[in-house]
Design an enzyme around this catalytic site. Structure first.
Site, short mmCIF file in Angstrom:
data_model
loop_
_atom_site.label_atom_id
_atom_site.label_comp_id
_atom_site.label_asym_id
_atom_site.label_seq_id
_atom_site.Cartn_x
_atom_site.Cartn_y
_atom_site.Cartn_z
N LYS A 52 14.13 12.86 27.98
CA LYS A 52 13.88 14.06 26.85
C LYS A 52 12.97 14.37 27.18
O LYS A 52 12.20 14.99 27.52
CB LYS A 52 13.92 13.69 25.70
N GLN A 96 13.17 6.36 19.21
CA GLN A 96 14.53 6.28 19.85
C GLN A 96 15.18 5.45 18.73
O GLN A 96 15.09 4.44 19.33
CB GLN A 96 14.32 6.18 21.63
N ASP A 119 15.07 14.80 15.02
CA ASP A 119 16.79 14.38 15.05
C ASP A 119 17.45 15.37 14.09
O ASP A 119 18.61 14.68 13.95
CB ASP A 119 16.11 13.05 15.17
#
Ligand code: NDP
Length: 280
Positions: A52, A96, A119
């Site tokens: 990322k 995460q 997300d």
């Protein structure tokens, strides 16, 4: 011979388009910023977070890394999220997953401001998707829609079958196909006559989490087959939920693993970050 849907190429196109947009924003004095929080040092998470960061660098998005120890408490993590929610220079926040067991994942997802939920996991984002309002969409299913659109595969009016009903893939995938006017069937572990249902599909999206389970006997001649699965087989080779060698000769179009859906997830995360910056 099936059309091979090249996720590597399409994700590169998307990243290059984003790079241009980000450069324009920069020239107007606006810098897009993504904060990535990793709790502990699970090796797989470290690889994902690293990828990322690399994508952010490529596109020109500033990335802030919060690498906090495994023992970090839920309160401490909520404190970091609260600070980032209030920071106007931060456009996207990503924690995460999975987080260590002593931290309640649901509480963490719910704490991220929906306007920074790149997300697309917050209940407000999921709710917005299901009632057709604007909001962030989970990156992997959003990537599948881009693969179909950019490969000129029509969704409207088509029989779409999704195998899997997880919150991050199956359910949002089904809602997105519905939004694109597909006729959608969702299958799961209790589905009866799975093969027969799959054989109706013009577009079959497989997110089942079982290596090479879906072979040609599940696929209608000429169907588009999208394989979301990622596994390492007994020879440490990457494979999907679809038995590619068996399905490719029957399918009209197919995504390979690796190089299909996988690269799209990060590209769509970057897209969500740019959207977050533009909405601001
Ligand atoms: P989950 O394990 O959360 O969900 C799997 C789904 O498949 C469940 O809904 C389950 O049904 C269903 N299922 C399991 N076995 C069967 C069966 N025999 N027949 C019918 N349905 C079945 O997985 P995810 O959605 O998180 O991920 C799916 C796959 O995609 C995995 O291989 C994962 O690694 C991969 N993945 C890839 C990403 C990428 O970037 N390319 C991102 C995210 C995931 P039930 O609900 O009834 O249990």
């Amino acid at each position: 011979m099936a059309q091979i849907i090249d996720g590597k190429l399409i994700s590169k196109q998307i990243k290059d388009e984003l790079k241009e947009k980000v450069a324009t924003l920069k020239s107007e004095g606006k810098e897009i910023c993504l904060a990535v929080i990793q709790v502990g040092n699970d090796p797989a998470s470290t690889v994902y977070v690293g990828n990322k960061k690399k994508a952010c660098e490529y596109i020109g998005i500033k990335s802030l890394a919060y690498e906090v120890p495994e023992e970090t408490t839920e309160e401490e993590l909520l404190g970091i999220i609260d600070k980032l929610n209030k920071d106007d220079s931060v456009h996207g926040i990503l924690v995460q997953l999975p987080v260590p067991k002593h931290i309640n994942e649901e509480k963490i997802i719910n704490a991220i401001s929906p306007s920074k939920d790149v997300d697309g996991f917050h209940p407000a984002s999921v709710g917005a998707l299901s009632i057709g309002q604007k909001g962030f969409v989970s990156c992997t299913p959003a990537g599948v829609i881009q693969l179909l659109k950019r490969s000129n595969i029509e969704i409207s009016g088509k029989e779409c079958v999704v195998i899997g009903r997880s919150n991050i893939v199956g359910k949002p995938m089904s809602m997105l196909l519905l939004r694109e006017n597909g006729t959608v069937t969702i299958c799961h572990s209790r589905t009866k006559e799975l093969k027969e249902v799959c054989k109706r599909a013009d577009i079959l999206v497989v997110a089942i989490g079982k290596p090479r389970m879906i072979d040609a006997s599940y696929v209608k001649e000429g169907a588009t087959v999208i394989d979301v699965g990622i596994h390492r087989d007994e020879n440490n080779k990457l494979c999907g939920d679809v038995d590619y060698a068996s399905v490719e000769p029957v399918a009209g179009a197919i995504t390979p693993v690796p190089g299909g859906v996988g690269p799209m997830t990060i590209a769509m995360l970057m897209n969500n970050c740019v959207e977050a910056g533009l909405n601001d």
